[in-house]
Enzyme design. Structure first.
Site, short mmCIF file in Angstrom:
data_model
loop_
_atom_site.label_atom_id
_atom_site.label_comp_id
_atom_site.label_asym_id
_atom_site.label_seq_id
_atom_site.Cartn_x
_atom_site.Cartn_y
_atom_site.Cartn_z
N CYS A 76 -3.08 1.19 6.77
CA CYS A 76 -3.17 0.38 8.00
C CYS A 76 -3.86 1.13 9.13
O CYS A 76 -4.43 0.52 10.01
CB CYS A 76 -1.77 -0.05 8.43
SG CYS A 76 -0.64 1.35 8.48
N GLU A 129 5.07 -4.46 12.07
CA GLU A 129 4.10 -3.37 11.85
C GLU A 129 2.92 -4.00 11.13
O GLU A 129 2.97 -4.23 9.91
CB GLU A 129 4.73 -2.26 10.97
CG GLU A 129 5.92 -1.57 11.59
CD GLU A 129 5.53 -0.56 12.66
OE1 GLU A 129 4.34 -0.30 12.85
OE2 GLU A 129 6.44 -0.04 13.33
N ASN A 143 0.79 -1.24 0.00
CA ASN A 143 0.00 0.00 0.00
C ASN A 143 0.82 1.30 0.00
O ASN A 143 0.35 2.31 -0.47
CB ASN A 143 -1.02 -0.01 1.14
CG ASN A 143 -0.41 -0.15 2.50
OD1 ASN A 143 0.71 -0.64 2.65
ND2 ASN A 143 -1.13 0.28 3.52
P1 NAP Z 1 0.77 -9.19 3.29
O1 NAP Z 1 -0.10 -10.01 2.45
O2 NAP Z 1 0.96 -9.57 4.70
O3 NAP Z 1 2.18 -9.09 2.53
C1 NAP Z 1 3.22 -8.30 3.03
C2 NAP Z 1 4.55 -8.81 2.51
O4 NAP Z 1 4.81 -10.10 3.07
C3 NAP Z 1 4.61 -8.98 1.01
O5 NAP Z 1 5.89 -8.58 0.56
C4 NAP Z 1 4.42 -10.48 0.83
O6 NAP Z 1 4.96 -10.97 -0.37
C5 NAP Z 1 5.20 -10.99 2.02
N1 NAP Z 1 4.87 -12.36 2.44
C6 NAP Z 1 3.79 -13.13 2.12
N2 NAP Z 1 3.88 -14.34 2.74
C7 NAP Z 1 5.02 -14.33 3.46
C8 NAP Z 1 5.65 -15.26 4.33
N3 NAP Z 1 5.13 -16.46 4.59
N4 NAP Z 1 6.83 -14.92 4.92
C9 NAP Z 1 7.38 -13.70 4.69
N5 NAP Z 1 6.83 -12.78 3.87
C10 NAP Z 1 5.66 -13.08 3.27
O7 NAP Z 1 0.24 -7.66 3.32
P2 NAP Z 1 -0.27 -6.73 2.14
O8 NAP Z 1 -1.58 -7.25 1.64
O9 NAP Z 1 0.82 -6.48 1.17
O10 NAP Z 1 -0.50 -5.37 2.94
C11 NAP Z 1 -1.63 -5.14 3.70
C12 NAP Z 1 -1.40 -5.39 5.18
O11 NAP Z 1 -0.28 -4.63 5.64
C13 NAP Z 1 -2.58 -4.92 6.02
O12 NAP Z 1 -2.84 -5.85 7.03
C14 NAP Z 1 -2.08 -3.61 6.60
O13 NAP Z 1 -2.72 -3.23 7.79
C15 NAP Z 1 -0.64 -3.92 6.82
N6 NAP Z 1 0.13 -2.68 6.94
C16 NAP Z 1 0.59 -2.29 8.17
C17 NAP Z 1 1.27 -1.08 8.31
C18 NAP Z 1 1.79 -0.62 9.64
O14 NAP Z 1 2.58 0.32 9.66
N7 NAP Z 1 1.40 -1.21 10.74
C19 NAP Z 1 1.51 -0.29 7.18
C20 NAP Z 1 1.03 -0.73 5.95
C21 NAP Z 1 0.34 -1.92 5.84
P3 NAP Z 1 4.01 -11.26 -1.66
O15 NAP Z 1 3.43 -9.95 -2.04
O16 NAP Z 1 4.94 -11.83 -2.64
O17 NAP Z 1 2.95 -12.22 -1.17
#
Ligand code: NAP
Length: 473
Positions: A279, A245, A149
């Site tokens: 987020c 995070e 995002n």
């Molecule tokens: P996601 O599905 O959790 O993916 C995040 C990253 O993790 C991607 O690079 C993904 O790679 C990788 N990943 C997937 N499976 C993994 C595994 N088993 N081991 C290690 N890495 C793995 O999240 P998203 O859909 O991209 O982002 C949305 C989420 O991020 C929401 O829950 C949001 O709240 C959270 N977020 C939190 C913050 C904060 O500051 N707290 C900020 C922004 C977003 P692939 O894309 O290749 O699957």
């Protein structure tokens, strides 16, 4: 684009297509790499860490300072890439570049401030005459795993502090949005970063993530993403430093002394930015009974006036969601809430990846739109009879990333800050606000550890204690 590891740009055999969420067109491709490339990446990162450890803080400052300038010089180009890969509006993309430059600049400054403290050994029994102090040294190899995002600024929040602290860093960006992270590598190299100090590799998060996070050569993992993936990382990480995070379903409390026009503006600004895929997006509005109907009346026209469409077109205020399946999921949760008794006040429809800005009233805490992280452009409004019940409802969640309150009453505002379990608390604004220098992070299932370069750097360095056993008094 090509990827960068072991000091060089590389092509790959299999390719991942990066598609524009608005129309599905292919923006670019990146290689899909696997185990052998991860091994080459980590072996080189260990060498990179040795190079970085010897690079003086002032030199690290100069590199990062120059990178911040280069980011700004390429602001329009990078903003468009962000808009194309995420689907956020061009204005949101360009603004993200401004923030990314700020994050790198803040990191540059921190590179000059890695100090320690003198320990008051004179006050310890039997330690008279000894001199003690602490020094900070880099962790070594840092792995950054980032979400879709904010594909540039959230990468900068990991890369900036890691390099400022004298580490080497390996970035694994989200597969949907890897392009701006790779552009950042180009910029850092142009700014003079030793090539072995950075890598950015693309491929399946599950496969690459497991290999990177379980490897003992990695001394620090900085992850931003979903709770589910965060848990998987923690299962394999072993003994190393980890920052998490994670997600949220952030609440905004509205007390009966609030200016409802301002509240409505804040809900629009903090609930629908990047199509709610932030987020800290406002997901739950909790309003006192007395102002509940008036608040809905103030909100409805403002939510309905958010112009949706092509994120690159002038005037568009909200673009599509990242993938059609996410927009379908938001639709399912909204329909389920309506079946369970919620009232649809605005929006609710979908065209492909574009989900109309949606407002639900009479939302109950057990409904999915309130209980889970929606991560989409819908806000649910609930009633509370008094401030105590509003705080109880705000805390009725497993998350704790950010929260807001609107009130003119200082006692209620401070009570909110003390009693609501969230890492970031906003008085008279919504939860979705961040300046890149603040200590930022969540409680509960929203994770642990702080970002903001000054704070992230503490988690990307090791503190050593040195004692000189001098005889002199
Ligand atoms: P996601 O599905 O959790 O993916 C995040 C990253 O993790 C991607 O690079 C993904 O790679 C990788 N990943 C997937 N499976 C993994 C595994 N088993 N081991 C290690 N890495 C793995 O999240 P998203 O859909 O991209 O982002 C949305 C989420 O991020 C929401 O829950 C949001 O709240 C959270 N977020 C939190 C913050 C904060 O500051 N707290 C900020 C922004 C977003 P692939 O894309 O290749 O699957």
């Amino acid at each position: 684009m090509r990827i960068f590891y072991a000091g060089q740009w590389h092509d790959g055999n299999a390719q991942i297509e990066v598609r524009h969420p608005f129309d599905g067109s292919v923006v670019d491709t990146v290689p899909q790499v696997g185990a052998s490339e991860v091994e080459a990446t980590l072996a080189a990162a260990v060498q990179g860490a040795a190079v970085m450890r010897k690079l003086p803080g002032y030199d690290r400052f100069l590199i990062l300072r120059k990178a911040a300038d280069l980011l700004l010089a390429r602001q329009q180009e990078l903003g468009k890439i962000i808009s194309l890969e995420v689907g956020k509006t061009l204005a949101e993309g360009v603004f993200e570049v401004t923030r990314a430059a700020e994050t790198i600049e803040l990191s540059a400054e921190e590179a000059k401030r890695l100090g320690g403290e003198v320990l008051p050994l004179d006050g310890a029994p039997g330690a008279a005459g000894k001199l003690g102090f602490t020094i900070r040294v880099p962790c070594g190899v840092v792995v950054a795993i980032t979400p879709f995002n904010f594909p540039l600024n959230l990468v900068c929040h990991k890369v900036g502090p890691a390099l400022a602290a004298g580490n080497a860093i390996v970035v694994k960006p989200a597969s949907n949005t890897p392009l701006s992270a790779l552009k950042l590598v180009e910029i850092l190299l142009e700014a003079g970063l030793p090539p072995l100090a950075i890598a950015c590799i693309t491929g399946s998060g599950g496969e690459l993530g497991k290999l990177l996070c379980s490897d003992s050569r990695v001394r620090k993992i900085s992850f931003t993403g979903s709770v589910e993936v965060g848990k998987q990382i923690l299962e394999v990480a072993g003994i190393k430093r980890v920052t998490m995070e994670l997600g949220s379903n952030s609440p905004m409390i509205v007390l009966d002394d609030a200016d409802l026009n301002k509240v409505a503006d804040a809900v629009v600004a903090t609930g629908y930015g990047n199509a709610g895929q932030v987020c800290i997006s406002t997901q739950r509005v909790i309003a006192l009974d007395r102002i509940y109907p008036d608040l809905l009346e103030a909100l409805k026209p403002k939510v309905e006036s958010i112009k949706t469409g092509n994120p690159l077109a002038e005037g568009t205020k909200m673009g599509p969601m990242i993938r059609e399946r996410d927009a379908v999921r938001v639709g399912e949760w909204v329909s389920e809430a309506v079946q369970q008794g919620a009232r649809l006040v605005a929006g609710g429809s979908r065209q492909g990846t574009l989900f109309q800005p949606t407002l639900l009233a009479d939302v109950q805490p057990h409904m999915k739109v309130a209980a889970d992280e929606l991560f989409g452009p819908a806000v649910g409004v609930s009633r509370a009879r008094d401030v105590s019940q509003a705080i109880t409802l705000a805390n009725h969640t497993r998350f704790g990333l950010s929260a807001g309150i609107f009130t003119q009453d200082i006692d209620n505002a401070i009570r909110f800050a003390r009693e609501v379990d969230a890492g970031n608390l906003h008085i008279n604004w919504g939860p979705a606000w961040r300046a890149d220098l603040i200590p930022y992070g969540g409680l509960r299932d929203s994770g642990f550890g702080k970002e903001g370069p000054k704070y992230a750097i503490e988690e990307m360095t090791e503190k050593k204690t040195v004692i000189i056993h001098t005889q002199a008094n």
